[in-house]
Design a protein around this motif. Structure first.
Motif, PDB file in Angstrom:
ATOM      1  N   VAL A   1      37.326  25.872  -8.812  1.00  0.00           N
ATOM      2  CA  VAL A   1      36.942  26.639  -9.912  1.00  0.00           C
ATOM      3  C   VAL A   1      37.107  25.962 -11.143  1.00  0.00           C
ATOM      4  O   VAL A   1      38.594  25.333 -11.172  1.00  0.00           O
ATOM      5  CB  VAL A   1      37.604  28.190 -10.077  1.00  0.00           C
ATOM      6  N   ARG A   2      36.395  25.612 -11.910  1.00  0.00           N
ATOM      7  CA  ARG A   2      36.531  24.591 -13.002  1.00  0.00           C
ATOM      8  C   ARG A   2      36.095  25.400 -14.411  1.00  0.00           C
ATOM      9  O   ARG A   2      35.211  26.100 -14.224  1.00  0.00           O
ATOM     10  CB  ARG A   2      36.033  23.216 -12.893  1.00  0.00           C
ATOM     11  N   ASN A   3      36.435  24.755 -15.543  1.00  0.00           N
ATOM     12  CA  ASN A   3      35.970  25.284 -16.711  1.00  0.00           C
ATOM     13  C   ASN A   3      34.364  24.596 -17.159  1.00  0.00           C
ATOM     14  O   ASN A   3      34.677  23.389 -17.176  1.00  0.00           O
ATOM     15  CB  ASN A   3      36.843  25.226 -17.833  1.00  0.00           C
ATOM     16  N   GLY A   4      33.500  25.369 -17.232  1.00  0.00           N
ATOM     17  CA  GLY A   4      32.227  24.680 -17.270  1.00  0.00           C
ATOM     18  C   GLY A   4      31.813  24.934 -18.682  1.00  0.00           C
ATOM     19  O   GLY A   4      32.341  25.791 -19.553  1.00  0.00           O
ATOM     20  N   THR A   5      30.619  24.790 -19.248  1.00  0.00           N
ATOM     21  CA  THR A   5      30.190  24.938 -20.707  1.00  0.00           C
ATOM     22  C   THR A   5      30.161  26.287 -20.799  1.00  0.00           C
ATOM     23  O   THR A   5      30.055  26.841 -21.995  1.00  0.00           O
ATOM     24  CB  THR A   5      28.837  24.176 -20.826  1.00  0.00           C
TER      25      THR A   5
ATOM     26  N   ALA B   1      40.619  19.340 -19.443  1.00  0.00           N
ATOM     27  CA  ALA B   1      39.163  19.232 -18.981  1.00  0.00           C
ATOM     28  C   ALA B   1      39.270  18.558 -17.525  1.00  0.00           C
ATOM     29  O   ALA B   1      38.254  18.901 -16.750  1.00  0.00           O
ATOM     30  CB  ALA B   1      38.622  18.003 -19.800  1.00  0.00           C
ATOM     31  N   HIS B   2      40.369  18.223 -17.145  1.00  0.00           N
ATOM     32  CA  HIS B   2      40.380  17.750 -15.718  1.00  0.00           C
ATOM     33  C   HIS B   2      41.118  18.727 -14.733  1.00  0.00           C
ATOM     34  O   HIS B   2      41.345  18.500 -13.487  1.00  0.00           O
ATOM     35  CB  HIS B   2      41.198  16.312 -15.450  1.00  0.00           C
TER      36      HIS B   2
ATOM     37  N   TRP C   1      48.529   8.114 -14.153  1.00  0.00           N
ATOM     38  CA  TRP C   1      48.100   9.475 -14.173  1.00  0.00           C
ATOM     39  C   TRP C   1      47.829  10.287 -15.523  1.00  0.00           C
ATOM     40  O   TRP C   1      47.056  11.194 -15.680  1.00  0.00           O
ATOM     41  CB  TRP C   1      49.084  10.408 -13.388  1.00  0.00           C
ATOM     42  N   LYS C   2      48.231   9.475 -16.632  1.00  0.00           N
ATOM     43  CA  LYS C   2      48.020  10.108 -18.110  1.00  0.00           C
ATOM     44  C   LYS C   2      46.479  10.530 -18.276  1.00  0.00           C
ATOM     45  O   LYS C   2      46.361  11.563 -18.860  1.00  0.00           O
ATOM     46  CB  LYS C   2      48.452   9.377 -19.272  1.00  0.00           C
TER      47      LYS C   2
ATOM     48  N   PHE D   1      45.498  26.814  -5.373  1.00  0.00           N
ATOM     49  CA  PHE D   1      46.371  25.455  -5.818  1.00  0.00           C
ATOM     50  C   PHE D   1      45.826  25.212  -7.197  1.00  0.00           C
ATOM     51  O   PHE D   1      44.603  25.117  -7.390  1.00  0.00           O
ATOM     52  CB  PHE D   1      46.293  24.281  -5.068  1.00  0.00           C
ATOM     53  N   ALA D   2      46.738  24.845  -7.876  1.00  0.00           N
ATOM     54  CA  ALA D   2      46.256  24.238  -9.345  1.00  0.00           C
ATOM     55  C   ALA D   2      46.197  22.934  -9.296  1.00  0.00           C
ATOM     56  O   ALA D   2      46.942  22.206  -8.692  1.00  0.00           O
ATOM     57  CB  ALA D   2      47.294  24.576 -10.380  1.00  0.00           C
ATOM     58  N   GLY D   3      44.974  22.312  -9.545  1.00  0.00           N
ATOM     59  CA  GLY D   3      44.785  20.710  -9.234  1.00  0.00           C
ATOM     60  C   GLY D   3      44.156  20.115 -10.574  1.00  0.00           C
ATOM     61  O   GLY D   3      43.930  20.911 -11.609  1.00  0.00           O
TER      62      GLY D   3
END
Length: 130
Positions: A43-47, A90-91, A83-84, A127-129
């Motif tokens: 699950v991610r943030n989309g437009t 956004a990731h 990793w920065k 999990f938070a990824g």
């Protein structure tokens, strides 16, 4: 994140719990064994808001670790400059799962997967990824 997990619930359950607005997974089949570098739902943030999509999971491995090593699946040093670039919102994503596995060391020195599931009877966890 572990090196082996499973997602055997359905997309409807993920959509309801994560408040997903758009499902792009198609016919999501049970995935009893998900390893690094394989496709799995996230699950991610989309437009248009939260979306459920299939994505290849894992992190890009720093070049120095690729020689004679299987790669990096967990970020153990978040202070590293490598990793920065992935720290931003956004990731980030949520990774739905029904169980995850860690290796259990046996008395003879061999190992086998030990599976962990929720003790409260609920099927889904996240999990938070990045």
């Amino acid at each position: 994140m572990c090196n082996l997990y499973s997602m055997t619930s359905n997309s409807q359950a993920i959509r309801e719990i994560a408040k997903v607005l758009e499902d792009r997974t198609g016919n999501l089949q049970p995935l009893p064994e998900i390893y690094p570098n394989t496709m799995a739902p996230i699950v991610r943030n989309g437009t248009n808001g939260r979306e459920l999509v299939m994505a290849r999971w894992g992190m890009l491995t720093p070049p120095g670790y690729l020689k004679g090593h299987c790669g990096v699946t967990n970020i153990r040093n978040p202070g590293s400059a490598w990793w920065k670039r992935w720290e931003g919102v956004a990731h980030r994503c949520l990774v739905p799962l029904t169980a995850f596995s860690e290796l259990e060391r046996l008395p003879d020195g061999k190992s086998r997967p030990a599976w962990f599931v929720r003790s409260d009877g609920e099927q889904l966890a996240f999990f938070a990824g990045i």
